[in-house]
Design a protein around this motif. Structure first.
Motif, PDB file in Angstrom:
ATOM      1  N   LEU A 135      30.820  35.906  39.448  1.00 13.07           N
ATOM      2  CA  LEU A 135      30.854  34.470  39.715  1.00 13.07           C
ATOM      3  C   LEU A 135      31.124  33.749  38.402  1.00 13.07           C
ATOM      4  N   ILE A 136      32.113  32.851  38.422  1.00 12.67           N
ATOM      5  CA  ILE A 136      32.414  32.022  37.250  1.00 12.67           C
ATOM      6  C   ILE A 136      31.979  30.598  37.568  1.00 12.67           C
ATOM      7  N   LYS A 137      31.146  30.037  36.701  1.00  9.94           N
ATOM      8  CA  LYS A 137      30.700  28.644  36.819  1.00  9.94           C
ATOM      9  C   LYS A 137      31.195  27.919  35.565  1.00  9.94           C
ATOM     10  N   SER A 138      31.698  26.697  35.744  1.00 14.11           N
ATOM     11  CA  SER A 138      32.207  25.960  34.592  1.00 14.11           C
ATOM     12  C   SER A 138      32.010  24.460  34.777  1.00 14.11           C
ATOM     13  N   LYS A 139      31.984  23.782  33.645  1.00 20.59           N
ATOM     14  CA  LYS A 139      31.776  22.331  33.629  1.00 20.59           C
ATOM     15  C   LYS A 139      32.710  21.725  32.588  1.00 20.59           C
ATOM     16  N   ILE A 140      33.308  20.581  32.935  1.00 21.96           N
ATOM     17  CA  ILE A 140      34.162  19.860  31.992  1.00 21.96           C
ATOM     18  C   ILE A 140      33.578  18.476  31.736  1.00 21.96           C
ATOM     19  N   GLU A 141      34.050  17.873  30.653  1.00 23.21           N
ATOM     20  CA  GLU A 141      33.659  16.507  30.307  1.00 23.21           C
ATOM     21  C   GLU A 141      34.903  15.786  29.833  1.00 23.21           C
ATOM     22  N   PHE A 142      35.038  14.517  30.205  1.00 28.01           N
ATOM     23  CA  PHE A 142      36.158  13.713  29.720  1.00 28.01           C
ATOM     24  C   PHE A 142      35.777  12.243  29.728  1.00 28.01           C
TER      25      PHE A 142
END
Length: 189
Positions: free
Chosen positions: A176-183
């Motif tokens: 399982l790949i979990k990811s978070k971005i910010e902009f």
């Protein structure tokens, strides 16, 4: 006297223009805001055949679809521009509690982004190193590179490469790949 008045008028216009420009930038900064967003999780089964040869191998590839319009809508704006986009977090973990399943077959992982599905043109944005036998979750060290060019697209690709030490000890390893971005969202642009 008329020369002095004209010179003073031109100087005053210049000063007012500079102040107005600064005020616009301050207003833009005041209404812009940061957004942190979880990207969709990616479940996949790592086939033992993908780990049969030592060295660096492509383990998984997929894409993210980002709907920036829905981000704008969710924040009550019609249009805007995004900037300062960065991945904040990338985690890959074994999606099963079987103790036999862990990341001990790897030396390292890299997470790369690309404009297309061509993995050879992808750019590394994160890496997981110092992997130990028994590790069931890996947190990537994310670099500080901007990912604005990817976020401006409807779809961008990602690739997980692994440096293999030995074959994975099971036929299929559920991951399982979990990811978070910010902009930053700038509504006035």
């Amino acid at each position: 006297m008329k020369k002095n008045i004209k010179l003073f008028s031109v100087l005053a216009l210049f000063v007012m223009g500079a102040l107005f420009t600064q005020s616009c930038e301050k207003i833009k900064d005041a209404v812009s805001f940061k957004v942190e967003q979880d990207l969709p999780d990616h479940h996949f089964d790592l086939d033992s055949a993908a780990t049969s040869s030592k060295g660096e191998n492509l383990l998984y590839q997929a894409y993210y679809e980002i709907n920036i319009d829905s981000v704008f809508e969710a924040n009550g704006i019609d249009k805007g521009k995004i900037s300062d986009g960065k991945f904040k977090q990338i985690i890959i973990k074994v999606d099963d509690s079987d103790t036999q399943m862990n990341f001990g077959f790897l030396e390292s992982l890299s997470f790369r982004l690309g404009d297309s599905d061509n993995a050879m043109e992808a750019v590394t944005i994160a890496a997981a190193t110092n992997i130990k036998d028994g590790d069931m979750e890996l947190i990537f060290d994310v670099n500080d590179d901007s990912v604005d060019k990817y976020l401006e697209q409807d779809r961008f690709y990602f690739f997980v490469f692994g440096k293999i030490l030995k074959p994975v000890p099971v036929e299929q390893l559920p991951l399982l790949i979990k990811s978070k971005i910010e902009f930053q969202v700038n509504p006035l642009d």
